[in-house]
Design an enzyme around this catalytic site. Sequence first.
Site, PDB file in Angstrom:
ATOM      1  N   GLU A  90       0.817  -1.211   0.000  1.00  0.00           N
ATOM      2  CA  GLU A  90       0.000   0.000   0.000  1.00  0.00           C
ATOM      3  C   GLU A  90       0.857   1.271   0.000  1.00  0.00           C
ATOM      4  O   GLU A  90       0.505   2.270  -0.632  1.00  0.00           O
ATOM      5  CB  GLU A  90      -0.952   0.000   1.197  1.00  0.00           C
ATOM      6  CG  GLU A  90      -2.130  -0.955   1.056  1.00  0.00           C
ATOM      7  CD  GLU A  90      -1.741  -2.421   1.213  1.00  0.00           C
ATOM      8  OE1 GLU A  90      -2.473  -3.303   0.721  1.00  0.00           O
ATOM      9  OE2 GLU A  90      -0.692  -2.670   1.852  1.00  0.00           O
ATOM     10  N   HIS A 160     -11.361  -6.320   8.267  1.00  0.00           N
ATOM     11  CA  HIS A 160     -12.033  -6.009   7.006  1.00  0.00           C
ATOM     12  C   HIS A 160     -13.298  -5.175   7.199  1.00  0.00           C
ATOM     13  O   HIS A 160     -14.158  -5.153   6.318  1.00  0.00           O
ATOM     14  CB  HIS A 160     -12.395  -7.298   6.254  1.00  0.00           C
ATOM     15  CG  HIS A 160     -11.224  -8.113   5.845  1.00  0.00           C
ATOM     16  ND1 HIS A 160     -10.611  -9.002   6.693  1.00  0.00           N
ATOM     17  CD2 HIS A 160     -10.528  -8.167   4.687  1.00  0.00           C
ATOM     18  CE1 HIS A 160      -9.596  -9.581   6.079  1.00  0.00           C
ATOM     19  NE2 HIS A 160      -9.529  -9.088   4.857  1.00  0.00           N
TER      20      HIS A 160
END
Length: 355
Positions: A90, A160
């Site tokens: 990321e 998540h």
Amino acid sequence: MAATGNSARRLGRSFVNLYGREFSTSCGSGSGRSLNLYSAINQALHIALESDPRAYVFGEDVGFGGVFRCTTGLADRFGKNRVFNTPLCEQGIVGFGIGLAAMGNRAIAEIQFADYIYPAFDQIVNEAAKFRYRSGNQFNCGGLTIRAPYGAVGHGGHYHSQSPEAFFCHVPGIKVVIPRSPRQAKGLLLSCIRDPNPVVFFEPKWLYRLSVEEVPEHDYMFPLSEAEVIQEGNDITLVGWGAQLSIMKQACLDAEKDGISCELIDLRTLIPWDKDTVETSVRKTGRLLISHEAPVTGGFGAEISASIVERCFLRLEAPVARVCGLDTPFPLVFEAFYMPTKNKILDAIKATVNF
């Protein structure tokens, strides 16, 4: 855009921005079709790539459509030079996007889940947000948009399902935008991609397939930093964003059965947020309730509360109420206890009105 006033927001007039694209608070005219939220995102990305040869989409697995299929068909249509997979890094994804945007391109970076955005935090906060400022506007990375699915999904657990918007709302130099529906998602995303500032665009993954509405097929945008009054009322103001709006709407309908008139506002852009619209509403109702999925402590609801207390202290008839997530990691089997539900919001509405 906040200076346009409440009447413009409710009437839905259209106008043209500096880039010659249509801004609209109602989507304007034109044909449309029923789409869910992920399909509306996909349509926006198609338009962005088609209308600007400088636009690029990249991230983990975007080449075949991504985890939620938001980028389906893009690589086939626009080629792997403009839509491509990146390594599982990321920090690298955002760092690359900053450089791409600094060269005058439209960099549309996808973070697979908002929970995974933290390794890129340094790049977003210390580089993207400060790029223009540290050069005295000699250079910038304003063409950067970072997309990330965020929030509860029903079974995601603590890796998540997070809602990290408050972290980025603390950072001057970036914008934070969250849509509530397919129509909003398309118009707001196109505005973010074309905005001359770096933007973090959080997409409520719970709604990717659940939220369906008529979406115009033409190219349109919604102004950023302009909240929308989606239901008018007189007794209490409710403010939220993203998937929480549908829950709040249900609570408003139940409150009406008890004679309570609720005004419901979708903030849409969290930074810079539309204080004027919220203030105008609270001055009318005298009460405010804020709801979001993120934990209550340090959540963006606290900033809204503090700002409105400063502006409307003598008009408030009750303490500002916050119905938010709990101060725990996001649970799995106890998600129903963690989430701000319709009944929690309804109880808070009644308690605030009867204070």
